[in-house]
Write an enzyme that holds these catalytic residues in place. Structure first.
Site, PDB file in Angstrom:
ATOM      1  CB  SER A  83      -0.944   0.013   1.205  1.00  0.00           C
ATOM      2  OG  SER A  83      -0.230   0.220   2.407  1.00  0.00           O
TER       3      SER A  83
ATOM      4  N   GLY B 155       1.443   0.063   8.470  1.00  0.00           N
ATOM      5  CA  GLY B 155       2.352   1.206   8.486  1.00  0.00           C
ATOM      6  C   GLY B 155       2.867   1.682   7.147  1.00  0.00           C
TER       7      GLY B 155
ATOM      8  CG  ASP C  83      -4.836   0.479  12.706  1.00  0.00           C
ATOM      9  OD1 ASP C  83      -5.346  -0.459  13.351  1.00  0.00           O
ATOM     10  OD2 ASP C  83      -4.993   0.638  11.486  1.00  0.00           O
TER      11      ASP C  83
ATOM     12  CE  LYS D  90      -9.909   1.449   1.022  1.00  0.00           C
ATOM     13  NZ  LYS D  90      -8.560   1.258   0.487  1.00  0.00           N
TER      14      LYS D  90
END
Length: 354
Positions: free
Chosen positions: A189, A224, A241, A306
């Site tokens: 990501s 992360g 998180d 999304k």
């Protein structure tokens, strides 16, 4: 063989999102006063959009404003029935009396069906380039200020000729920046944020708005990847998180990990940046992002929305309108479905300067 002069646009997109791109082009063209029409087939990776206004439509639909288009080009011609023994002659004939282009790009759509054409595109580009120069259709050396000629092979005997202006076209073949995952990136990501910073910000904006010592928050940070990208740029990051972060992300000395809910946590004082890649309904994320700007908690943000499986253009338009309305302040907003995105779009927003 057919040489059909085309009056319209050629846009590349993520395979499977052709209907969304066609809907976006149609709606934006209508808003610009042109009732154009799209030719699109799912999973081909491109859309053709035809219009009666030609060059005026290209100006009315700049690439920077198109969300589902990776690349936007002006169609010049469509060539069918190309002879494998001589594809060059009909291309030169189709470009007769045109001014010299500054560069040549031979490519194919990013689809499973077209990917085997990569070898042809490479070898044909090497053969076509000197022929174009001999015909006076290509500058002796690359001229980055002049429009580029794009030859897009759909099959071995079917090609589209198009042109892209440097100020209104992606600089990368097929509109895809080829990024590699760094070996120490916590997750793939990280490439999404790397590409967002590259595509949605100019070099000058990156230099001014991503300076060492700035402060940022990453909502939904684990494991992360986005936090790591920000820290690599020298920013101090509060990673929000309940899940764990990779140890080497914390070892940078620039990251504070708070086990908290990204939809509830807020900073004690305004931050330079907020980023968010949480998996949640797009309207809920858009509303939460608007709250950050409404409350003055950040100056810049990059976040992902999304998308659902159906009516993705409608959802995109509605979510961006909701975000802008609920922020209750003037914003600059840029959105794009990036190459490293999947069923999502990436949004950059900042408080508009007075």
């Amino acid at each position: 063989m057919e040489d059909a002069r085309a009056n319209g646009l050629l846009c590349y997109c993520r395979p499977g999102f052709e209907p969304e791109l066609a809907a976006e082009l149609g709606e934006r063209a209508a808003n610009a006063g042109d009732a154009g029409w799209a030719r699109a087939e799912r999973n081909t990776g491109f859309v053709q959009f035809f219009t009666g206004q030609g060059h005026a439509l290209a100006q009315a639909l700049p690439l920077r404003d198109l969300i589902f288009a990776r690349q936007k080009l002006r169609l010049l011609a469509e060539l069918r029935g190309l002879d494998a023994k001589d594809r060059i002659t009909p291309i030169i004939a189709a470009l007769f009396e045109r001014a010299a282009f500054g560069d040549l790009v031979v490519e194919h759509p990013d689809s499973d069906e077209a990917r085997p054409l990569a070898g042809l595109a490479r070898s044909f580009g090497n053969a076509l380039r000197p022929a174009l120069r001999k015909a006076g259709l290509l500058t002796p050396t690359v001229d980055a200020d002049q429009p580029r000629l794009h030859v897009c092979f759909l099959t071995g005997d079917h090609a589209l000729l198009a042109t892209g202006h440097p100020r209104d076209a992606s600089p990368w073949p097929a509109g895809i920046p080829r990024l590699r995952t760094p070996p120490d990136a916590p997750s793939r990501s990280a490439l999404k944020l790397d590409e967002a910073l590259l595509v949605l910000l100019t070099p000058d904006e990156r230099a001014r708005w991503l300076q060492p010592g700035m402060r940022a928050a990453d909502l939904g940070a684990a494991p992360g990847g986005w936090t790591w990208v920000l820290a690599r740029n020298g920013l101090h990051v509060t990673a929000i998180d309940n899940g764990p972060l990779r140890e080497h992300v914390l070892d940078t000395g620039l990251v504070e990990h708070l086990r908290a809910d990204g939809f509830r946590w807020s900073p004690a004082k305004p931050l330079d940046w907020m980023v968010c890649d949480m998996v949640e309904s797009p309207k809920r994320v858009a509303s939460r992002m608007a709250e950050w700007f409404r409350e003055g908690w950040c100056r810049h943000a990059i976040f992902n929305l999304k998308l659902p499986m159906k009516k993705r253009w409608d959802e995109t338009r509605d979510c961006l309108a909701l975000f802008e309305a609920q922020s209750q302040r003037p914003l600059r907003i840029r959105a794009k479905q990036l190459y490293h995105d999947r069923e999502e779009i990436t949004v950059f927003a900042m408080v508009a300067p007075h």
